[in-house]
Design a protein around this motif. Structure first.
Motif, PDB file in Angstrom:
ATOM      1  N   LYS A 173     -12.730  58.245  85.073  1.00 10.28           N
ATOM      2  CA  LYS A 173     -12.019  57.027  84.664  1.00 10.28           C
ATOM      3  C   LYS A 173     -11.718  57.086  83.170  1.00 10.28           C
ATOM      4  N   LYS A 174     -10.653  56.378  82.752  1.00 13.61           N
ATOM      5  CA  LYS A 174     -10.176  56.480  81.374  1.00 13.61           C
ATOM      6  C   LYS A 174     -10.011  55.101  80.744  1.00 13.61           C
ATOM      7  N   LEU A 175     -10.123  55.087  79.423  1.00 14.53           N
ATOM      8  CA  LEU A 175      -9.970  53.849  78.663  1.00 14.53           C
ATOM      9  C   LEU A 175      -8.499  53.643  78.309  1.00 14.53           C
ATOM     10  N   LEU A 176      -7.891  52.630  78.919  1.00 11.90           N
ATOM     11  CA  LEU A 176      -6.504  52.324  78.580  1.00 11.90           C
ATOM     12  C   LEU A 176      -6.432  51.739  77.185  1.00 11.90           C
ATOM     13  N   TRP A 177      -7.255  50.718  76.933  1.00 10.73           N
ATOM     14  CA  TRP A 177      -7.352  50.183  75.567  1.00 10.73           C
ATOM     15  C   TRP A 177      -8.611  49.357  75.392  1.00 10.73           C
ATOM     16  N   ASN A 178      -9.013  49.255  74.141  1.00 11.39           N
ATOM     17  CA  ASN A 178     -10.088  48.342  73.775  1.00 11.39           C
ATOM     18  C   ASN A 178      -9.617  47.498  72.606  1.00 11.39           C
ATOM     19  N   THR A 179     -10.387  46.479  72.281  1.00 11.50           N
ATOM     20  CA  THR A 179     -10.011  45.576  71.202  1.00 11.50           C
ATOM     21  C   THR A 179     -11.263  44.876  70.693  1.00 11.50           C
ATOM     22  N   ALA A 180     -11.118  44.185  69.577  1.00  8.25           N
ATOM     23  CA  ALA A 180     -12.232  43.430  69.001  1.00  8.25           C
ATOM     24  C   ALA A 180     -12.009  41.942  69.250  1.00  8.25           C
ATOM     25  N   ASN A 181     -13.042  41.274  69.737  1.00 12.20           N
ATOM     26  CA  ASN A 181     -12.977  39.822  69.905  1.00 12.20           C
ATOM     27  C   ASN A 181     -13.227  39.185  68.542  1.00 12.20           C
ATOM     28  N   MET A 182     -12.151  38.682  67.949  1.00 16.22           N
ATOM     29  CA  MET A 182     -12.237  38.044  66.635  1.00 16.22           C
ATOM     30  C   MET A 182     -11.704  36.622  66.728  1.00 16.22           C
ATOM     31  N   PHE A 183     -12.207  35.921  67.777  1.00 19.44           N
ATOM     32  CA  PHE A 183     -11.757  34.542  67.986  1.00 19.44           C
ATOM     33  C   PHE A 183     -12.841  33.643  68.574  1.00 19.44           C
ATOM     34  N   SER A 184     -13.865  34.212  69.228  1.00 16.02           N
ATOM     35  CA  SER A 184     -14.855  33.386  69.921  1.00 16.02           C
ATOM     36  C   SER A 184     -15.918  32.810  68.984  1.00 16.02           C
ATOM     37  N   HIS A 185     -16.416  33.608  68.074  1.00 14.06           N
ATOM     38  CA  HIS A 185     -17.519  33.183  67.209  1.00 14.06           C
ATOM     39  C   HIS A 185     -17.048  32.122  66.207  1.00 14.06           C
ATOM     40  N   PRO A 186     -17.918  31.162  65.855  1.00 15.41           N
ATOM     41  CA  PRO A 186     -17.541  30.121  64.890  1.00 15.41           C
ATOM     42  C   PRO A 186     -17.048  30.656  63.551  1.00 15.41           C
ATOM     43  N   ARG A 187     -17.452  31.891  63.174  1.00 11.57           N
ATOM     44  CA  ARG A 187     -16.979  32.423  61.888  1.00 11.57           C
ATOM     45  C   ARG A 187     -15.459  32.554  61.864  1.00 11.57           C
ATOM     46  N   PHE A 188     -14.862  32.678  63.065  1.00  9.80           N
ATOM     47  CA  PHE A 188     -13.413  32.840  63.145  1.00  9.80           C
ATOM     48  C   PHE A 188     -12.705  31.506  63.391  1.00  9.80           C
ATOM     49  N   ASN A 189     -13.351  30.440  63.016  1.00  8.42           N
ATOM     50  CA  ASN A 189     -12.778  29.111  63.206  1.00  8.42           C
ATOM     51  C   ASN A 189     -11.390  28.987  62.591  1.00  8.42           C
ATOM     52  N   ASN A 190     -11.185  29.626  61.449  1.00  8.80           N
ATOM     53  CA  ASN A 190      -9.889  29.583  60.764  1.00  8.80           C
ATOM     54  C   ASN A 190      -9.183  30.932  60.804  1.00  8.80           C
ATOM     55  N   GLY A 191      -9.457  31.690  61.827  1.00  8.37           N
ATOM     56  CA  GLY A 191      -8.799  32.978  61.970  1.00  8.37           C
ATOM     57  C   GLY A 191      -9.680  34.119  61.536  1.00  8.37           C
ATOM     58  N   ALA A 192      -9.158  35.332  61.686  1.00 13.57           N
ATOM     59  CA  ALA A 192      -9.872  36.547  61.293  1.00 13.57           C
ATOM     60  C   ALA A 192      -9.173  37.153  60.084  1.00 13.57           C
ATOM     61  N   ALA A 193      -8.138  37.961  60.322  1.00 15.38           N
ATOM     62  CA  ALA A 193      -7.357  38.477  59.196  1.00 15.38           C
ATOM     63  C   ALA A 193      -6.637  37.354  58.461  1.00 15.38           C
ATOM     64  N   SER A 194      -6.323  36.279  59.170  1.00  6.52           N
ATOM     65  CA  SER A 194      -5.603  35.152  58.554  1.00  6.52           C
ATOM     66  C   SER A 194      -6.550  34.105  57.974  1.00  6.52           C
ATOM     67  N   SER A 195      -7.855  34.374  58.002  1.00  7.95           N
ATOM     68  CA  SER A 195      -8.821  33.397  57.512  1.00  7.95           C
ATOM     69  C   SER A 195      -8.643  33.125  56.017  1.00  7.95           C
ATOM     70  N   ASN A 196      -8.951  31.906  55.607  1.00 10.88           N
ATOM     71  CA  ASN A 196      -8.945  31.551  54.191  1.00 10.88           C
ATOM     72  C   ASN A 196     -10.161  32.103  53.471  1.00 10.88           C
ATOM     73  N   ASN A 197     -11.126  32.663  54.211  1.00  7.76           N
ATOM     74  CA  ASN A 197     -12.369  33.170  53.663  1.00  7.76           C
ATOM     75  C   ASN A 197     -12.344  34.694  53.645  1.00  7.76           C
ATOM     76  N   ALA A 198     -12.428  35.290  52.466  1.00  3.50           N
ATOM     77  CA  ALA A 198     -12.341  36.743  52.325  1.00  3.50           C
ATOM     78  C   ALA A 198     -13.495  37.457  53.009  1.00  3.50           C
ATOM     79  N   GLU A 199     -14.669  36.813  53.084  1.00  8.49           N
ATOM     80  CA  GLU A 199     -15.807  37.447  53.746  1.00  8.49           C
ATOM     81  C   GLU A 199     -15.560  37.567  55.254  1.00  8.49           C
TER      82      GLU A 199
END
Length: 435
Positions: free
Chosen positions: A133-159
């Motif tokens: 079996k082969k991996l078609l694609w993977n990705t990072a979940n950058m939306f579920s955790h509260p740290r991503f409340n205001n986005g991930a790359a688009s977050s107002n927080n540099a950290e």
């Protein structure tokens, strides 16, 4: 341990079968337009809906019966790997997709999360080597955790941006480790709730920065999967920057990401954007950016992302017409980003639902191939634009006319003769290919 021991490997038995655990239309070895169904369709299973979705909704507790739950999160994660590859084997599906948080518990720190990912992807790699079996694609979940409340790359927080970058780096390391053919970005919270406190240009500039970092890192480690952006207009954000195919292509062009990024399009996301799926596919194809698709459908009476398994043969036929016109999807594929209904809670429903989706896409493929063989739609379009094949039409296409010459022509020919599209008849005749 076998989790589906009572179910045999699913085989093609044709439309006369009464066996629920058989394909009625999907015959992986059947050749259509010079390729087998298996080659055309490149099916993939979504780890999140298949393995972690529990049947809960905003109004009710989980309903799904799942026998792979262990005594610890890591035991459950390992059990899921075994069960998932058993499902892949039962269905004869070659590919799979996952978010990082789907396959491993996050633990108490980023370091612990990465360690858990290493352990589970070792297990996944072992199963891949055993089964092919082969991996078609993977990705990072950058939306579920509260740290991503205001986005991930688009977050107002540099950290938060830095944390997201670390997840993407790890995702690309995993992609290389498992031989991933694509890598997807879905910006679940890359958008805004209100423009009152949002610098939209600043946020989109930062999203592009992260994308370019991903391309650069992939080149550095000698792994260049096809990068994909998955458009969605809303949910969970009020407005997401990758609203639809056209909006996302404008973003790709603005930030000089062409050549590195294509689109992963989802049917239910098209519905939320107010489009048909074939519209989104056609837009992407016109930009030479149709990379992969998530196969599901929405409920027209419900205004959210229901992610139902595809069972509408009209939709899958129109989808396959676009995919065939695109010359296929490879290295992309058809990922079942779909979940069983809350009332379909038994383990066997995971198998039955995928059989339904695979058969529906197989029917769409066969109908689309017949439409193309008869040149039904091709001839309609040829006739509709026939005025551009001669006379003033061909001169317009050859850039031999200007506003002055066309005005002179129009003054002499100011009563164009129009022809009816007979669209109702066209739709009726189209039914003959589908039913």
């Amino acid at each position: 341990m076998a989790y589906f021991s009572s179910i045999s490997n699913v085989q093609y038995e044709g439309t006369k079968t009464s066996n629920l655990f058989a394909f009625r239309h999907y015959n992986p070895d059947e050749v259509i337009e010079g390729k087998t169904m298996r080659e055309h369709l490149r099916f993939a299973l979504a780890y999140w809906h298949t393995m972690t979705q529990d049947g809960s909704d905003p109004f009710g507790s989980p309903t799904n019966i799942r026998t792979w739950e262990g005594s610890t999160p890591m035991e459950t994660a390992h059990n899921r790997v075994e069960a998932f590859f058993e499902i892949l084997e039962k269905l004869g599906v070659d590919y799979f997709c996952f978010h990082d948080v789907d396959i491993a518990p996050t633990g108490d720190s980023l370091e612990q999360f990465f360690s858990n990912l290493d352990e589970i992807t070792d297990h996944i790699k072992q199963k891949m080597e055993e089964t092919g079996k082969k991996l078609l694609w993977n990705t990072a979940n950058m939306f579920s955790h509260p740290r991503f409340n205001n986005g991930a790359a688009s977050s107002n927080n540099a950290e938060v941006f830095a944390y997201a970058a670390a997840q993407v780096k790890k995702g690309l390391d995993i992609s290389k480790k498992l031989g991933g053919e694509n890598y997807v970005f879905w910006g679940g919270r890359e958008g805004y709730e209100s423009l009152l406190n949002t610098n939209m240009k600043f946020e989109q500039d930062n999203i592009a920065r992260l994308f370019k970092m991903a391309v650069t890192y992939g080149e550095k480690i000698g792994h260049k999967p096809q990068f994909l952006i998955e458009p969605k207009p809303k949910e969970p954000s009020k407005h997401q920057y990758d609203f639809d195919a056209a909006t996302t292509m404008a973003f790709i062009q603005k930030y000089d990401l062409e050549g590195d990024f294509k689109l992963n399009l989802e049917a239910n996301h098209a519905t939320l954007a107010g489009h048909t799926f074939e519209h989104e596919l056609n837009v992407a194809r016109d930009y030479d950016a149709l990379g992969s698709i998530d196969a599901n459908q929405g409920d027209m009476l419900l205004g959210w992302d229901t992610d139902e398994f595809p069972t509408n043969i009209y939709d899958t036929t129109f989808t396959m017409l676009e995919i065939l016109a695109n010359g296929g999807l490879a290295p992309g594929g058809i990922n079942f980003d779909a979940k069983v209904r809350r009332s379909s809670f038994e383990m066997e429903d995971l198998i039955l639902a995928h059989i339904a989706g695979m058969d529906t896409y197989a029917r769409g493929l066969k109908a689309a191939a017949k439409i193309r063989e008869d040149k039904f739609l091709e001839n309609l379009k040829e006739e509709r634009y026939a005025s551009y094949k001669e006379g003033i039409g061909i001169r317009i296409l050859e850039d031999k006319e200007d506003l002055e010459s066309l005005t002179e022509y129009a003054l002499k020919n100011d009563s164009p003769t129009l022809e009816s599209s007979h669209l109702e008849s066209v739709k009726s005749r189209l039914n003959d290919y589908l039913i």
